[in-house]
Enzyme design. Structure first.
Site, PDB file in Angstrom:
ATOM      1  N   TYR A   1       5.005  -8.140  15.814  1.00 35.86           N
ATOM      2  CA  TYR A   1       5.107  -6.890  15.045  1.00 35.86           C
ATOM      3  C   TYR A   1       5.714  -5.777  15.916  1.00 35.86           C
ATOM      4  O   TYR A   1       6.693  -5.147  15.529  1.00 35.86           O
ATOM      5  CB  TYR A   1       3.710  -6.503  14.573  1.00 35.86           C
ATOM      6  CG  TYR A   1       3.647  -5.268  13.701  1.00 35.86           C
ATOM      7  CD1 TYR A   1       3.998  -5.332  12.348  1.00 35.86           C
ATOM      8  CD2 TYR A   1       3.207  -4.047  14.210  1.00 35.86           C
ATOM      9  CE1 TYR A   1       3.911  -4.198  11.531  1.00 35.86           C
ATOM     10  CE2 TYR A   1       3.122  -2.916  13.405  1.00 35.86           C
ATOM     11  CZ  TYR A   1       3.473  -2.990  12.071  1.00 35.86           C
ATOM     12  OH  TYR A   1       3.389  -1.869  11.273  1.00 35.86           O
TER      13      TYR A   1
ATOM     14  N   LYS B   1      11.173 -12.473  11.661  1.00 40.49           N
ATOM     15  CA  LYS B   1      12.344 -12.634  10.778  1.00 40.49           C
ATOM     16  C   LYS B   1      12.455 -11.446   9.808  1.00 40.49           C
ATOM     17  O   LYS B   1      13.547 -10.954   9.548  1.00 40.49           O
ATOM     18  CB  LYS B   1      12.223 -13.924   9.957  1.00 40.49           C
ATOM     19  CG  LYS B   1      12.494 -15.184  10.736  1.00 40.49           C
ATOM     20  CD  LYS B   1      12.481 -16.372   9.762  1.00 40.49           C
ATOM     21  CE  LYS B   1      12.670 -17.684  10.495  1.00 40.49           C
ATOM     22  NZ  LYS B   1      12.462 -18.835   9.617  1.00 40.49           N
TER      23      LYS B   1
ATOM     24  N   LYS C   1       9.431  -4.429  15.390  1.00 41.94           N
ATOM     25  CA  LYS C   1       9.738  -3.041  15.020  1.00 41.94           C
ATOM     26  C   LYS C   1      10.698  -2.419  16.036  1.00 41.94           C
ATOM     27  O   LYS C   1      11.564  -1.619  15.676  1.00 41.94           O
ATOM     28  CB  LYS C   1       8.452  -2.201  14.949  1.00 41.94           C
ATOM     29  CG  LYS C   1       7.527  -2.567  13.800  1.00 41.94           C
ATOM     30  CD  LYS C   1       8.039  -2.043  12.467  1.00 41.94           C
ATOM     31  CE  LYS C   1       7.092  -2.360  11.322  1.00 41.94           C
ATOM     32  NZ  LYS C   1       7.673  -2.054   9.999  1.00 41.94           N
TER      33      LYS C   1
ATOM     34  N   PHE D   1       0.833  -1.208   0.000  1.00 41.67           N
ATOM     35  CA  PHE D   1       0.000   0.000   0.000  1.00 41.67           C
ATOM     36  C   PHE D   1       0.874   1.269   0.000  1.00 41.67           C
ATOM     37  O   PHE D   1       0.876   2.044  -0.967  1.00 41.67           O
ATOM     38  CB  PHE D   1      -0.950  -0.083   1.209  1.00 41.67           C
ATOM     39  CG  PHE D   1      -1.542   1.220   1.660  1.00 41.67           C
ATOM     40  CD1 PHE D   1      -2.153   2.075   0.759  1.00 41.67           C
ATOM     41  CD2 PHE D   1      -1.484   1.594   3.010  1.00 41.67           C
ATOM     42  CE1 PHE D   1      -2.692   3.287   1.190  1.00 41.67           C
ATOM     43  CE2 PHE D   1      -2.029   2.790   3.445  1.00 41.67           C
ATOM     44  CZ  PHE D   1      -2.620   3.635   2.537  1.00 41.67           C
TER      45      PHE D   1
ATOM     46  N   GLY E   1      23.060  -3.980   6.387  1.00 44.47           N
ATOM     47  CA  GLY E   1      24.348  -4.436   5.844  1.00 44.47           C
ATOM     48  C   GLY E   1      24.564  -3.863   4.447  1.00 44.47           C
ATOM     49  O   GLY E   1      25.664  -3.424   4.099  1.00 44.47           O
TER      50      GLY E   1
ATOM     51  N   THR F   1      -2.327   4.973   8.708  1.00 45.25           N
ATOM     52  CA  THR F   1      -2.406   5.674   7.424  1.00 45.25           C
ATOM     53  C   THR F   1      -3.356   4.899   6.507  1.00 45.25           C
ATOM     54  O   THR F   1      -3.402   3.672   6.574  1.00 45.25           O
ATOM     55  CB  THR F   1      -0.997   5.777   6.814  1.00 45.25           C
ATOM     56  OG1 THR F   1      -0.185   6.495   7.738  1.00 45.25           O
ATOM     57  CG2 THR F   1      -1.003   6.513   5.483  1.00 45.25           C
TER      58      THR F   1
ATOM     59  N   LEU G   1      20.613  -9.158  -0.174  1.00 43.29           N
ATOM     60  CA  LEU G   1      20.335  -8.554  -1.482  1.00 43.29           C
ATOM     61  C   LEU G   1      21.562  -7.740  -1.873  1.00 43.29           C
ATOM     62  O   LEU G   1      22.060  -6.953  -1.060  1.00 43.29           O
ATOM     63  CB  LEU G   1      19.103  -7.638  -1.345  1.00 43.29           C
ATOM     64  CG  LEU G   1      18.679  -6.842  -2.566  1.00 43.29           C
ATOM     65  CD1 LEU G   1      18.107  -7.759  -3.652  1.00 43.29           C
ATOM     66  CD2 LEU G   1      17.621  -5.792  -2.184  1.00 43.29           C
TER      67      LEU G   1
ATOM     68  N   GLN H   1      27.680   2.326  15.573  1.00 49.30           N
ATOM     69  CA  GLN H   1      28.843   1.452  15.406  1.00 49.30           C
ATOM     70  C   GLN H   1      29.468   1.571  14.014  1.00 49.30           C
ATOM     71  O   GLN H   1      30.682   1.521  13.893  1.00 49.30           O
ATOM     72  CB  GLN H   1      28.374   0.006  15.626  1.00 49.30           C
ATOM     73  CG  GLN H   1      29.412  -0.914  16.199  1.00 49.30           C
ATOM     74  CD  GLN H   1      28.744  -2.236  16.622  1.00 49.30           C
ATOM     75  OE1 GLN H   1      27.738  -2.239  17.335  1.00 49.30           O
ATOM     76  NE2 GLN H   1      29.282  -3.338  16.162  1.00 49.30           N
TER      77      GLN H   1
ATOM     78  N   ASP I   1      12.706 -11.928  -1.235  1.00 50.03           N
ATOM     79  CA  ASP I   1      12.357 -11.896   0.184  1.00 50.03           C
ATOM     80  C   ASP I   1      13.558 -11.342   0.940  1.00 50.03           C
ATOM     81  O   ASP I   1      14.654 -11.907   0.867  1.00 50.03           O
ATOM     82  CB  ASP I   1      12.038 -13.330   0.640  1.00 50.03           C
ATOM     83  CG  ASP I   1      11.419 -13.333   2.018  1.00 50.03           C
ATOM     84  OD1 ASP I   1      11.953 -12.637   2.903  1.00 50.03           O
ATOM     85  OD2 ASP I   1      10.410 -14.018   2.199  1.00 50.03           O
TER      86      ASP I   1
HETATM   87  P1  NAD Z   1       1.579  -3.567   3.184  1.00 48.87           P
HETATM   88  O1  NAD Z   1       1.365  -4.889   3.830  1.00 48.87           O
HETATM   89  O2  NAD Z   1       0.604  -3.111   2.157  1.00 48.87           O
HETATM   90  O3  NAD Z   1       3.031  -3.495   2.521  1.00 48.87           O
HETATM   91  C1  NAD Z   1       4.136  -4.207   2.984  1.00 48.87           C
HETATM   92  C2  NAD Z   1       4.875  -4.757   1.769  1.00 48.87           C
HETATM   93  O4  NAD Z   1       6.041  -5.485   2.216  1.00 48.87           O
HETATM   94  C3  NAD Z   1       4.021  -5.760   0.977  1.00 48.87           C
HETATM   95  O5  NAD Z   1       4.078  -5.452  -0.386  1.00 48.87           O
HETATM   96  C4  NAD Z   1       4.649  -7.112   1.289  1.00 48.87           C
HETATM   97  O6  NAD Z   1       4.461  -8.065   0.250  1.00 48.87           O
HETATM   98  C5  NAD Z   1       6.108  -6.720   1.492  1.00 48.87           C
HETATM   99  N1  NAD Z   1       6.856  -7.672   2.320  1.00 48.87           N
HETATM  100  C6  NAD Z   1       6.497  -8.209   3.523  1.00 48.87           C
HETATM  101  N2  NAD Z   1       7.444  -9.035   3.968  1.00 48.87           N
HETATM  102  C7  NAD Z   1       8.449  -9.029   3.038  1.00 48.87           C
HETATM  103  C8  NAD Z   1       9.692  -9.697   2.932  1.00 48.87           C
HETATM  104  N3  NAD Z   1      10.104 -10.548   3.872  1.00 48.87           N
HETATM  105  N4  NAD Z   1      10.458  -9.454   1.835  1.00 48.87           N
HETATM  106  C9  NAD Z   1      10.047  -8.604   0.860  1.00 48.87           C
HETATM  107  N5  NAD Z   1       8.860  -7.945   0.911  1.00 48.87           N
HETATM  108  C10 NAD Z   1       8.076  -8.162   1.981  1.00 48.87           C
HETATM  109  O7  NAD Z   1       1.692  -2.504   4.359  1.00 48.87           O
HETATM  110  P2  NAD Z   1       1.827  -0.915   4.316  1.00 48.87           P
HETATM  111  O8  NAD Z   1       0.656  -0.347   4.989  1.00 48.87           O
HETATM  112  O9  NAD Z   1       2.162  -0.452   2.952  1.00 48.87           O
HETATM  113  O10 NAD Z   1       3.075  -0.710   5.283  1.00 48.87           O
HETATM  114  C11 NAD Z   1       4.376  -0.454   4.804  1.00 48.87           C
HETATM  115  C12 NAD Z   1       5.331  -0.290   5.977  1.00 48.87           C
HETATM  116  O11 NAD Z   1       4.907   0.791   6.802  1.00 48.87           O
HETATM  117  C13 NAD Z   1       5.409  -1.522   6.884  1.00 48.87           C
HETATM  118  O12 NAD Z   1       6.739  -1.691   7.330  1.00 48.87           O
HETATM  119  C14 NAD Z   1       4.520  -1.151   8.046  1.00 48.87           C
HETATM  120  O13 NAD Z   1       4.901  -1.808   9.230  1.00 48.87           O
HETATM  121  C15 NAD Z   1       4.725   0.358   8.128  1.00 48.87           C
HETATM  122  N6  NAD Z   1       3.574   1.018   8.766  1.00 48.87           N
HETATM  123  C16 NAD Z   1       2.405   1.191   8.084  1.00 48.87           C
HETATM  124  C17 NAD Z   1       1.329   1.790   8.725  1.00 48.87           C
HETATM  125  C18 NAD Z   1       0.017   2.057   8.023  1.00 48.87           C
HETATM  126  O14 NAD Z   1      -0.896   2.578   8.652  1.00 48.87           O
HETATM  127  N7  NAD Z   1      -0.141   1.777   6.762  1.00 48.87           N
HETATM  128  C19 NAD Z   1       1.435   2.195  10.068  1.00 48.87           C
HETATM  129  C20 NAD Z   1       2.631   1.952  10.733  1.00 48.87           C
HETATM  130  C21 NAD Z   1       3.712   1.381  10.069  1.00 48.87           C
END
Ligand code: NAD
Ligand code: UDP
Length: 312
Positions: free
Chosen positions: A144, A90, A148, A12, A101, A174, A62, A161, A57
């Site tokens: 989660y 993970k 985080k 998103f 890294g 959001t 990478l 470091q 992943d």
């Molecule tokens: P989302 O689930 O739509 O997007 C997360 C994306 O990460 C997805 O496309 C998913 O396929 C990808 N992903 C997950 N694990 C992965 C992995 N191991 N390797 C590669 N890709 C991977 O969520 P979002 O709302 O777009 O959130 C994006 C980031 O913002 C996240 O880190 C989330 O914790 C953080 N966040 C979002 C909100 C919110 O309200 N939208 C609030 C707080 C934090």
């Protein structure tokens, strides 16, 4: 040309960020494993000459060469991050070590999308960045929340470091177009229920509060944070106008002109009672302020879901 890596770029927030950065003339490399993201979110970008997609992943290393890293990969909704909670840990821990890294090797600034969940169920209101939080380390949300928190620790340790230019943003709820229809977050759930004429499912009595930031405001904040020099944060980004979940349900029924009723379901465990960001630091450091109010943001989001549901 600025080459920018976005992990979680098909999600998103990530897809809106890809779009916004391409508009600035950047070369965007989107990395995603499509766990909670969707190719449809970025399909319109696939033919863009400066957009590249890698299915990968991030718990695996990478090797790429870029100038900046926006690290967003992690499922964000409770349904998605609890589906495989060990994988969520993970992604936050091993995935963030891999991205740090990478940032260290290529000497690129890295911005981490942290969350208001690091404050847990807060005892301080609204939440400023100096508040250390009130988090259950062993509950269903811990994969989660604690994930985080460790990721933030890693960001700061690589900064101290290894002199990595690390930036932490704590994102508060959001919403907007491209939220997944199946992720159970409150705004997407309520809009879909209202448009289908189904009852809106308010968990508990609906007195718990959240504040809702429209996606374009959040993206502006992320881009502004990346431009800061040597500023690690953490920095709250979100809208500071607070609503109860019951009020939100009533507004969505009104704006969709729906005949849906409201029903109550049990409150999930560890569901934070109140949440609202103190955004004074973002105002001061970035000169940033949300511009889209809930009414305008809901209108755009309702129109998105209206079109999406009609297509199915
Ligand atoms: P989302 O689930 O739509 O997007 C997360 C994306 O990460 C997805 O496309 C998913 O396929 C990808 N992903 C997950 N694990 C992965 C992995 N191991 N390797 C590669 N890709 C991977 O969520 P979002 O709302 O777009 O959130 C994006 C980031 O913002 C996240 O880190 C989330 O914790 C953080 N966040 C979002 C909100 C919110 O309200 N939208 C609030 C707080 C934090
Ligand atoms: N919520 C609700 N009905 C729903 C989905 C969510 O009442 O159909 C509530 C949920 O219990 C929480 C709030 O809305 O109190 C926000 O939930 P969401 O999952 O969107 O985000 P988070 O809890 O992570 O802030």
């Amino acid at each position: 040309m600025n080459r920018i890596l976005i992990t979680g770029g098909a999600g998103f927030l990530g897809s809106h960020l890809c779009e916004a950065l391409l508009q600035t003339g950047a070369d965007v490399l989107c990395v995603d494993n499509f766990f909670s993201g969707d190719k449809d979110n970025i399909r319109h970008l696939l033919n863009h000459p400066y957009f590249e997609l890698i299915r990968h992943d991030i718990i695996h290393p990478l090797f790429v060469e870029v100038d900046e890293i926006f690290h967003l990969a992690c499922p964000a909704s409770p349904i998605h991050y609890q589906y495989n909670s060990i994988k969520t840990v993970k992604t936050n821990v091993i995935g963030t070590i891999n991205m740090l890294g990478l940032a260290k090797r290529i000497k690129a600034p890295i911005l981490f999308a942290s969350s208001s969940e690091v404050y847990g169920s807060p005892e301080v209101h609204p939440q400023p960045e100096i508040y250390w939080g009130h988090v259950n380390p062993i509950g269903p949300r811990s994969c989660y929340d604690e994930g985080k928190r460790v990721a933030e620790t890693l960001m700061m340790d690589y900064n101290r470091q290894n002199k990595v230019n690390a930036k932490i943003v704590r994102i508060f709820n959001t919403y907007g177009p491209r939220m997944a229809t199946n992720d159970g977050r409150v705004i997407s759930n309520f809009i879909i229920q209202a448009l289908k004429g189904d009852p809106l499912t308010v968990y508990g009595d609906g007195s718990q509060t959240r504040s809702f930031c429209y996606v374009s405001d959040l993206i502006d904040g992320l881009i502004a944070m990346m431009k800061t020099k040597e500023f690690t944060g953490p920095l709250n980004l979100g809208n500071s106008v607070e609503y109860s979940i019951l009020e939100l349900a009533q507004k969505i029924i009104k704006f969709t002109k729906s005949k849906s009723k409201i029903i109550h379901k049990p409150l999930p465990s560890d569901d934070p009672k109140r949440r609202c960001p103190d955004i004074s630091l973002a105002r001061k450091v970035l000169g940033w302020e949300p511009k889209i109010d809930l009414e305008e943001g809901l209108e755009k989001t309702i129109s998105y879901f209206h079109t999406k549901l009609k297509l199915k």
